[in-house]
Scaffold this motif. Structure first.
Motif, PDB file in Angstrom:
ATOM      1  N   ASP A  83       0.709  -1.114   0.068  1.00 27.40           N
ATOM      2  CA  ASP A  83       0.041  -0.098  -0.094  1.00 27.40           C
ATOM      3  C   ASP A  83       0.830   1.387  -0.025  1.00 27.40           C
ATOM      4  OD1 ASP A  83      -2.133  -1.444  -0.196  1.00 27.40           O
ATOM      5  OD2 ASP A  83      -2.756  -1.246   1.983  1.00 27.40           O
ATOM      6  N   ALA A  84       1.898   1.309   0.756  1.00 28.77           N
ATOM      7  CA  ALA A  84       2.752   2.307   0.821  1.00 28.77           C
ATOM      8  C   ALA A  84       3.678   2.470  -0.406  1.00 28.77           C
ATOM      9  CB  ALA A  84       3.767   2.300   2.213  1.00 28.77           C
ATOM     10  N   ALA A  85       3.951   1.544  -1.058  1.00 30.35           N
ATOM     11  CA  ALA A  85       4.669   1.557  -2.216  1.00 30.35           C
ATOM     12  C   ALA A  85       3.902   1.915  -3.176  1.00 30.35           C
ATOM     13  CB  ALA A  85       5.444   0.101  -2.514  1.00 30.35           C
ATOM     14  N   PHE A  86       2.459   1.708  -3.389  1.00 26.78           N
ATOM     15  CA  PHE A  86       1.694   2.081  -4.363  1.00 26.78           C
ATOM     16  C   PHE A  86       1.382   3.450  -4.187  1.00 26.78           C
ATOM     17  CE2 PHE A  86      -2.508   3.277  -5.880  1.00 26.78           C
ATOM     18  CZ  PHE A  86      -2.745   2.654  -7.290  1.00 26.78           C
ATOM     19  N   GLU A  87       1.262   3.950  -3.122  1.00 29.92           N
ATOM     20  CA  GLU A  87       1.276   5.566  -2.902  1.00 29.92           C
ATOM     21  C   GLU A  87       2.278   6.210  -3.265  1.00 29.92           C
ATOM     22  OE1 GLU A  87      -1.474   7.432  -2.063  1.00 29.92           O
ATOM     23  OE2 GLU A  87      -2.506   5.640  -2.012  1.00 29.92           O
ATOM     24  N   ALA A  88       3.745   5.633  -3.663  1.00 31.96           N
ATOM     25  CA  ALA A  88       4.759   6.215  -3.859  1.00 31.96           C
ATOM     26  C   ALA A  88       5.009   6.013  -5.310  1.00 31.96           C
ATOM     27  CB  ALA A  88       5.841   5.980  -2.836  1.00 31.96           C
ATOM     28  N   ASP A  89       4.090   5.396  -6.014  1.00 33.49           N
ATOM     29  CA  ASP A  89       4.326   4.974  -7.509  1.00 33.49           C
ATOM     30  C   ASP A  89       5.342   4.102  -7.741  1.00 33.49           C
ATOM     31  OD1 ASP A  89       3.471   5.032  -9.949  1.00 33.49           O
ATOM     32  OD2 ASP A  89       4.732   6.663 -10.591  1.00 33.49           O
ATOM     33  N   MET A  90       5.671   3.205  -6.554  1.00 33.90           N
ATOM     34  CA  MET A  90       6.393   2.177  -6.561  1.00 33.90           C
ATOM     35  C   MET A  90       5.985   0.914  -6.915  1.00 33.90           C
ATOM     36  SD  MET A  90       9.505   3.930  -5.828  1.00 33.90           S
ATOM     37  CE  MET A  90      10.705   2.741  -5.187  1.00 33.90           C
ATOM     38  N   ARG A  91       6.871  -0.195  -7.553  1.00 34.86           N
ATOM     39  CA  ARG A  91       6.451  -1.585  -7.654  1.00 34.86           C
ATOM     40  C   ARG A  91       7.304  -2.279  -6.460  1.00 34.86           C
ATOM     41  NH1 ARG A  91       8.745  -2.504 -13.385  1.00 34.86           N
ATOM     42  NH2 ARG A  91      10.325  -1.419 -12.237  1.00 34.86           N
ATOM     43  N   VAL A  92       6.499  -3.460  -6.290  1.00 30.72           N
ATOM     44  CA  VAL A  92       7.160  -4.430  -5.084  1.00 30.72           C
ATOM     45  C   VAL A  92       7.339  -5.757  -5.720  1.00 30.72           C
ATOM     46  CG1 VAL A  92       6.767  -5.376  -2.848  1.00 30.72           C
ATOM     47  CG2 VAL A  92       5.788  -3.342  -3.288  1.00 30.72           C
ATOM     48  N   ILE A  93       8.523  -6.160  -5.482  1.00 29.05           N
ATOM     49  CA  ILE A  93       8.852  -7.781  -5.580  1.00 29.05           C
ATOM     50  C   ILE A  93       8.800  -8.449  -4.466  1.00 29.05           C
ATOM     51  CG2 ILE A  93      10.597  -9.315  -6.686  1.00 29.05           C
ATOM     52  CD1 ILE A  93      11.799  -7.219  -8.445  1.00 29.05           C
ATOM     53  N   LEU A  94       7.826  -9.439  -4.309  1.00 27.76           N
ATOM     54  CA  LEU A  94       7.583 -10.127  -3.115  1.00 27.76           C
ATOM     55  C   LEU A  94       8.375 -11.432  -3.248  1.00 27.76           C
ATOM     56  CD1 LEU A  94       6.325 -10.537  -0.389  1.00 27.76           C
ATOM     57  CD2 LEU A  94       4.340 -11.455  -1.654  1.00 27.76           C
ATOM     58  N   CYS A  95       9.161 -11.834  -2.292  1.00 24.10           N
ATOM     59  CA  CYS A  95       9.851 -13.352  -2.292  1.00 24.10           C
ATOM     60  C   CYS A  95       9.804 -13.888  -0.854  1.00 24.10           C
ATOM     61  CB  CYS A  95      11.384 -12.847  -2.570  1.00 24.10           C
ATOM     62  SG  CYS A  95      11.814 -12.167  -4.087  1.00 24.10           S
ATOM     63  N   ASN A  96       9.448 -15.440  -1.129  1.00 26.18           N
ATOM     64  CA  ASN A  96       9.262 -15.937   0.111  1.00 26.18           C
ATOM     65  C   ASN A  96      10.395 -16.888   0.343  1.00 26.18           C
ATOM     66  OD1 ASN A  96       7.462 -17.350   2.111  1.00 26.18           O
ATOM     67  ND2 ASN A  96       7.802 -18.879   0.671  1.00 26.18           N
ATOM     68  N   THR A  97      10.858 -17.071   1.671  1.00 24.32           N
ATOM     69  CA  THR A  97      12.136 -17.717   1.878  1.00 24.32           C
ATOM     70  C   THR A  97      11.899 -19.195   2.633  1.00 24.32           C
ATOM     71  OG1 THR A  97      12.703 -16.715   3.850  1.00 24.32           O
ATOM     72  CG2 THR A  97      13.493 -15.603   1.890  1.00 24.32           C
ATOM     73  N   PRO A 101      18.200 -20.097   4.643  1.00 27.02           N
ATOM     74  CA  PRO A 101      19.163 -19.061   4.426  1.00 27.02           C
ATOM     75  C   PRO A 101      19.796 -19.118   3.145  1.00 27.02           C
ATOM     76  CG  PRO A 101      19.700 -20.150   6.500  1.00 27.02           C
ATOM     77  CD  PRO A 101      18.483 -20.949   5.723  1.00 27.02           C
ATOM     78  N   VAL A 102      19.742 -20.546   2.312  1.00 22.95           N
ATOM     79  CA  VAL A 102      19.965 -20.553   0.801  1.00 22.95           C
ATOM     80  C   VAL A 102      18.892 -19.538  -0.141  1.00 22.95           C
ATOM     81  CG1 VAL A 102      20.146 -22.027  -1.073  1.00 22.95           C
ATOM     82  CG2 VAL A 102      21.043 -22.806   1.371  1.00 22.95           C
ATOM     83  N   ARG A 103      17.893 -19.713   0.309  1.00 24.34           N
ATOM     84  CA  ARG A 103      16.676 -19.030  -0.488  1.00 24.34           C
ATOM     85  C   ARG A 103      16.880 -17.505  -0.460  1.00 24.34           C
ATOM     86  NH1 ARG A 103      11.098 -22.171  -0.754  1.00 24.34           N
ATOM     87  NH2 ARG A 103      10.416 -20.297  -2.015  1.00 24.34           N
ATOM     88  N   GLU A 104      17.442 -17.289   1.052  1.00 29.18           N
ATOM     89  CA  GLU A 104      17.511 -15.521   1.299  1.00 29.18           C
ATOM     90  C   GLU A 104      18.639 -15.164   0.488  1.00 29.18           C
ATOM     91  OE1 GLU A 104      16.262 -15.398   5.891  1.00 29.18           O
ATOM     92  OE2 GLU A 104      18.105 -16.227   5.639  1.00 29.18           O
TER      93      GLU A 104
END
Length: 329
Positions: A83-97, A101-104
């Motif tokens: 929501d905060a990123a959208f208000e700032a006209d930003m995109r979000v890349i969401l990653c689940n680990t 630690p290897v995925r991180e």
């Protein structure tokens, strides 16, 4: 002499990255935008529009790396960040680990390859220890988990106090054999365990602690074993919502009555904790504020990369329900 973006940055007293975002309508405060625009007028700078467009396409993305998207806490925080990123006209890349630690490490490399503007990250203990030795090309804000002292901005709960509150609540209800079940992969669980230990000692009680991977299946298996023992606890404090769910499933499978046979208290005020009988006592975390504060710290770090590292510590609220009614006399 040709005036460049560095000249504007020098007159405005900001970084060239801040000038780029201000001119490209990126995430900066109105005061900074006006400061940059005034410097543009002073210097007579004329931006290269095509080059600025290319730069803005490469830098208007936030990376969000969470430990387990199945955990409702991280789902809610992710929504607040988006929501905060959208208000700032930003995109979000969401990653689940999945607390791996290897995925991180893989996702952090991805963020570098994608040239993201910044990253919001909930690291495992293993990765936290290595964070102090690594320098990223982007600012990093930690959420939910503390990092190396003085290394990264962070937004966390006052975990020791919150867990101590649960112990105090159970002790006030007359419970004395209070077990603690904590996740094994994060600084958050370690801090909550420390709060549990301190509160138990304050009440003159003996801590009984076990650790599990922070998911419902592992918690159910461990609680099933624990409750099958001769001197099982009469109450449990658990360190996150998924572990609480596993503990409830174990109690149901053993046909225990809650709270008559076992009192339960944990974290995260999710709808099921209110609706499932008898209603479960929890610490409610300010999830929307955690996400919003993380984005604020990230934007401010982008604007002022040399400012002191900050740690925002928020308070949880006890939500008492039927799962911790008074112990039978």
């Amino acid at each position: 002499m040709k005036v460049g973006i560095r000249d504007v940055a020098r007159v405005a007293g900001v970084s060239t990255a801040t000038v780029s975002r201000a001119l490209g309508r990126g995430p900066v405060s109105e005061a900074l935008r006006e400061q940059v625009e005034a410097a543009v007028r002073t210097t007579g700078y004329r931006p290269n529009l095509s080059a600025r467009r290319l730069r803005s396409q490469a830098t208007q993305t936030i990376g969000l790396i969470v430990a387990d998207i199945r955990n409702p806490f991280f789902t809610a925080v992710s929504r607040a960040v988006e929501d905060a990123a959208f208000e700032a006209d930003m995109r979000v890349i969401l990653c689940n680990t999945d607390e791996d630690p290897v995925r991180e490490a893989m996702y952090l490399r991805l963020m570098e390859e994608e040239r993201v503007t910044g990253v919001i990250f909930a690291p495992t203990l293993a990765t936290t220890k290595a964070l102090g030795e690594h320098k990223f090309d982007f600012p990093v804000v930690l959420i939910d988990r503390s990092g190396p002292p003085g290394a990264y901005d962070s937004v966390v709960l006052d975990n020791m106090s919150a867990c101590a509150t649960l112990v105090d609540h159970l002790a006030a209800k007359g419970h004395s054999r209070i077990g603690g079940l904590f996740g094994s992969t994060s600084s958050t669980a370690a801090e909550r365990r420390a709060g549990y230990d301190a509160a138990m000692r304050m009440h003159g009680l003996s801590p009984e602690v076990r650790s599990v991977p922070p998911n419902a299946a592992a918690a159910m298996a461990e609680v099933t074993r624990w409750l099958g023992e001769k001197d099982r606890p009469q109450a449990l404090v658990v360190s996150n919502g998924l572990i609480l769910m596993g503990a409830v499933r174990a109690a149901r499978a053993l046909n225990l009555s809650l709270p008559r046979d076992l009192a339960l208290a944990g974290f995260d005020n999710e709808p099921w904790t209110e609706l499932a009988e008898p209603g479960f006592t929890v610490i409610e975390q300010p999830v929307a504020e955690i996400g919003a504060q993380a984005m604020r710290l990230l934007f401010e770090r982008i604007d002022r990369p040399d400012q002191p590292v900050r740690k925002v510590v928020l308070s949880g609220a006890l939500v008492p329900r039927g799962s911790t009614r008074a112990a039978k006399g």
